[in-house]
Design a protein around this motif. Structure first.
Motif, short mmCIF file in Angstrom:
data_model
loop_
_atom_site.label_atom_id
_atom_site.label_comp_id
_atom_site.label_asym_id
_atom_site.label_seq_id
_atom_site.Cartn_x
_atom_site.Cartn_y
_atom_site.Cartn_z
N VAL A 1 -8.25 -60.72 -51.36
CA VAL A 1 -6.69 -60.37 -51.20
C VAL A 1 -5.76 -61.15 -52.24
O VAL A 1 -6.12 -62.37 -52.34
N VAL A 2 -4.88 -60.80 -52.61
CA VAL A 2 -3.55 -61.53 -53.26
C VAL A 2 -2.73 -62.06 -52.14
O VAL A 2 -2.39 -61.63 -51.32
N ALA A 3 -2.55 -63.50 -52.32
CA ALA A 3 -1.60 -64.07 -51.53
C ALA A 3 -0.50 -64.61 -52.04
O ALA A 3 -0.51 -65.11 -53.30
N LEU A 4 0.87 -63.96 -51.62
CA LEU A 4 1.96 -64.29 -52.23
C LEU A 4 2.59 -65.80 -51.85
O LEU A 4 2.76 -65.79 -50.73
N LEU A 5 2.70 -66.56 -52.62
CA LEU A 5 3.17 -68.04 -52.07
C LEU A 5 4.52 -68.46 -52.70
O LEU A 5 4.71 -68.22 -53.86
N SER A 6 5.43 -68.56 -51.86
CA SER A 6 6.85 -68.76 -52.14
C SER A 6 7.42 -70.27 -52.16
O SER A 6 8.18 -70.63 -52.98
N GLY A 7 6.60 -71.03 -51.56
CA GLY A 7 6.97 -72.56 -51.38
C GLY A 7 7.54 -72.93 -50.14
O GLY A 7 7.75 -74.03 -49.58
N GLY A 8 7.86 -71.75 -49.33
CA GLY A 8 8.04 -72.07 -47.86
C GLY A 8 6.95 -72.53 -46.91
O GLY A 8 5.88 -72.72 -47.52
N ILE A 9 7.30 -72.33 -45.82
CA ILE A 9 6.28 -72.83 -44.66
C ILE A 9 5.40 -71.72 -44.25
O ILE A 9 4.06 -72.21 -44.01
N ASP A 10 5.84 -70.55 -44.34
CA ASP A 10 5.18 -69.77 -43.69
C ASP A 10 3.86 -69.04 -44.69
O ASP A 10 2.74 -68.74 -44.16
N SER A 11 4.07 -68.79 -45.85
CA SER A 11 3.05 -68.14 -46.69
C SER A 11 1.93 -68.84 -47.05
O SER A 11 0.89 -68.27 -46.95
N PRO A 12 1.78 -70.23 -47.18
CA PRO A 12 0.74 -70.95 -47.07
C PRO A 12 -0.13 -70.83 -45.87
O PRO A 12 -1.42 -70.73 -45.87
N VAL A 13 0.62 -70.65 -44.65
CA VAL A 13 -0.22 -70.63 -43.22
C VAL A 13 -0.75 -69.08 -43.26
O VAL A 13 -1.75 -69.00 -42.87
N GLY B 1 -1.96 -79.55 -43.56
CA GLY B 1 -1.36 -80.40 -44.41
C GLY B 1 -0.56 -79.57 -45.65
O GLY B 1 -0.25 -80.33 -46.69
N THR B 2 0.19 -78.58 -45.25
CA THR B 2 1.14 -77.69 -45.99
C THR B 2 2.54 -77.85 -45.90
O THR B 2 3.59 -77.75 -46.59
N PHE B 3 2.69 -78.67 -44.27
CA PHE B 3 3.94 -78.62 -43.94
C PHE B 3 4.87 -79.55 -44.79
O PHE B 3 6.00 -79.23 -45.17
N GLU B 4 4.38 -80.86 -45.04
CA GLU B 4 5.09 -81.64 -45.70
C GLU B 4 5.45 -81.20 -47.07
O GLU B 4 6.73 -81.52 -47.46
N LEU B 5 4.43 -80.51 -47.83
CA LEU B 5 4.76 -80.03 -49.17
C LEU B 5 5.76 -78.89 -49.01
O LEU B 5 6.73 -78.86 -49.87
N SER B 6 5.90 -78.03 -47.95
CA SER B 6 6.72 -76.85 -47.94
C SER B 6 8.09 -77.32 -47.86
O SER B 6 8.94 -76.79 -48.03
N THR B 7 8.27 -78.71 -47.35
CA THR B 7 9.63 -79.17 -47.09
C THR B 7 10.28 -79.93 -48.24
O THR B 7 11.24 -80.56 -48.10
#
Lengths: 380, 380
Positions: free
Chosen positions: B182-194, B335-341
């Motif tokens: 599938v294609v995953a849309l990544l925005s830079g926020g907290i939610d899309s990586p999860v 480990g994506t939370f810190e990056l997302s903030t």
């Protein structure tokens, strides 16, 4: 206890106006829950970011309210006039009760005070110190701020003090009715009730739809929905049962065409078609299904693609990222697991080798052969 | 330790043929993970429902393999010839090591033995008794079957014994590559990586797509994807960055029409349009998004309806039933939370009052005014 402090989460972060609206829906759902379960109460009111439920049936009420979404935690409390003497004596009384309940000789404790409105003359740390001293004078115990058996809470607002020793965790989420409606397809299995539950948890009213398979399965689904309704205060939703007229024709035709392997995909496609029609009749904005990936061989992205074409409405699949184990664990917590494992009608027309990765082009051809028209979507 | 026992879950329940296929993909992903992270190993092989990884770098390998989906648990083990004397001595050695690690004077323990193949003359309970006795003779300790500090595991197969004292939990799920793309849309926020993570966990290879907003956000998304890649062994996926040409025209036109409030919905609609095109180019069967309900005022069923019309592909929203708190907790674990903030580019065109419940009819009209044609879907 004469009052329950109800704490809610995400609502608190919205604008004043939205918050009022949320609180009203939450209070309405709380009232509905208590009335439905026959728990007497005097009043439900919003005050400074919490909801207070006045009742003498605190224990029963708390049990019911843990099932109202939007609530994060609950504390059965004693409301007394905000004077130190009364606070002390109430705190000691509740402390003693909790100590007995825990069966501890010398419990470690701490006092946590909060002034919600500021008219009380002492500040929070001073209240904590005073109440703590009073308990220490009267009871074998010791203060431990980090590692405690009992936490005595004191919240002060508008000339009243609320004293409590329990904080019961609830589900969180958002109050049902704040996020619109969706149709939930309930099959009788373990997954679909959990999917419906998770949407409800996020504030969505659910219209439960079951596609008839037989009396045994129907009875089972009725029991599952009755269980889910305990989390659905604020929503209406009586179970809608659809007896699909087209099923036999489809099965016969698939057999004729030698395409029995498409039976399950057709069956799901038609379910979504029915859900779509009902959603539109009732103004629901989506369909929720218990799909997860790879649990059975035919739960593939390809087959989900085909099924998704049955409606222009978004199909919500809250279980798609969960393992079976995680789904079962939620089903057990919400009380649907046992019901989902009751016997159900055997489905005589399940093919031996259902298609694993169905082709939309082939599905379309078969659909046209059966119905004489293109599958299309309502909105296209 | 000279070998790691890798246990997998749901795969075990499939047909022999499917199972072989799953095992091969899992073993391939294991090899890829170890090679990518520079952990040396000798061999990866499937044996009787488990995978064995032969390596002298057990500790490093276990850390890497907890991030390979499909794996339920891992035990670094000593492989020795299956004779009682060797098993006893190995068990004692590992017991002592674990005792030191735990810093316990007199640990309670139990021995759990399993004969995977049956050629060893003693039965499992007898092995447990013998090994337990041997440890008791040599070490201050006691047996406790229910409440133990150390569990000594002994698994026997094909003339070998595998002795271990650790069982490390992994994520479960299914091996990446078993469930398509599938294609995953990544925005830079907290939610899309999860959201992308949860699809990956269910065996889906993800094609990460970012719609360009500015250099700062892009850098952030690159770091997020680099983190997610640590869970994506077996998948390819380099980040695809789309610089949307139509954005300025849309914003300008919305301003002209006095419909700025539709900016966010248009922006998301166009994101899905781009994702749809990329998905079709790469043979991906769906789009995954970080949508959840009611987190911000504009995350409504109505707006999700509009956005969903941008593609005929199913849109997977694994977060739709989760509270923010639950999403944040997963983001922290992976480990994506810190990056997302981290800071990101300010978006100058966000309207003050985004539309809360957008109307599809109105959206359509605006779309026609901008593009001179109906929004339509590829497949319709």
């Amino acid at each position: 206890m004469n009052v329950i402090i109800v704490r809610y989460g995400e609502i608190g972060t919205k604008s004043r106006q939205t918050r009022r609206w949320f609180e009203n829906i939450l209070m309405n759902n709380i009232r509905e829950a208590l009335v439905s379960e026959g728990v007497e109460f005097k009043k439900v009111e919003a005050k400074h970011g919490r909801v207070l439920v006045r009742t003498n049936k605190a224990k029963e009420a708390v049990e019911v309210l843990t099932r109202v979404f939007g609530i994060v935690s609950l504390s059965p409390a004693m409301e007394v006039d905000a004077n130190l003497d009364k606070i002390n004596r109430t705190a000691l009384k509740l402390f003693r009760r909790k100590k007995r309940e825990l069966g501890l000789e010398r419990p470690r404790f701490r006092v946590t005070a909060r002034r919600i409105t500021k008219e009380f003359p002492l500040k929070s740390p001073e209240i904590q110190a005073k109440v703590g001293e009073y308990i220490l004078e009267n009871e074998e115990s010791e203060v431990n701020l980090h590692d405690y058996d009992i936490e005595v809470g004191v919240e002060l607002m508008e000339g009243k003090a609320y004293v409590f020793v329990d904080k019961v965790k609830a589900w969180g989420g958002l109050p049902i009715g704040t996020q619109g409606k969706v149709v939930a397809l309930l099959s009788g299995g373990i997954d679909s009730p959990v999917a419906a539950f998770l949407m409800m948890k996020r504030g969505v009213e659910v219209i439960p739809v079951h596609i008839y398979m037989g009396e045994k399965t129907l009875e089972k689904v009725r029991r599952i929905w009755n269980q889910l309704k305990k989390y659905h205060y604020g929503g209406k939703g009586e179970l809608i049962v659809v007896k699909p007229k087209e099923r036999e024709r489809i099965i016969e035709k698939l057999r004729e065409l030698g395409k029995e392997k498409y039976t399950c995909v057709f069956c799901k496609f038609m379910m979504v078609r029915h859900a779509d029609k009902i959603a539109k009749d009732f103004g629901a904005k989506g369909i929720v299904m218990g799909d997860s990936l790879g649990q059975v061989a035919s739960q593939t992205l390809e087959n989900m693609y085909i099924v998704s074409q049955a409606s222009d409405l978004p199909i919500y699949r809250p279980l798609v990222g969960l393992d079976k184990e995680e789904i079962v664990s939620i089903a057990k917590r919400i009380g649907t697991f046992e019901l989902s494992t009751l016997p159900e009608d055997e489905i005589p027309f399940i093919p031996k080798h259902p298609i694993i990765r169905g082709s939309w082009e082939e599905f379309r051809k078969i659909y046209r052969a059966i119905f004489g028209e293109d599958p299309g979507k309502g909105e296209c």
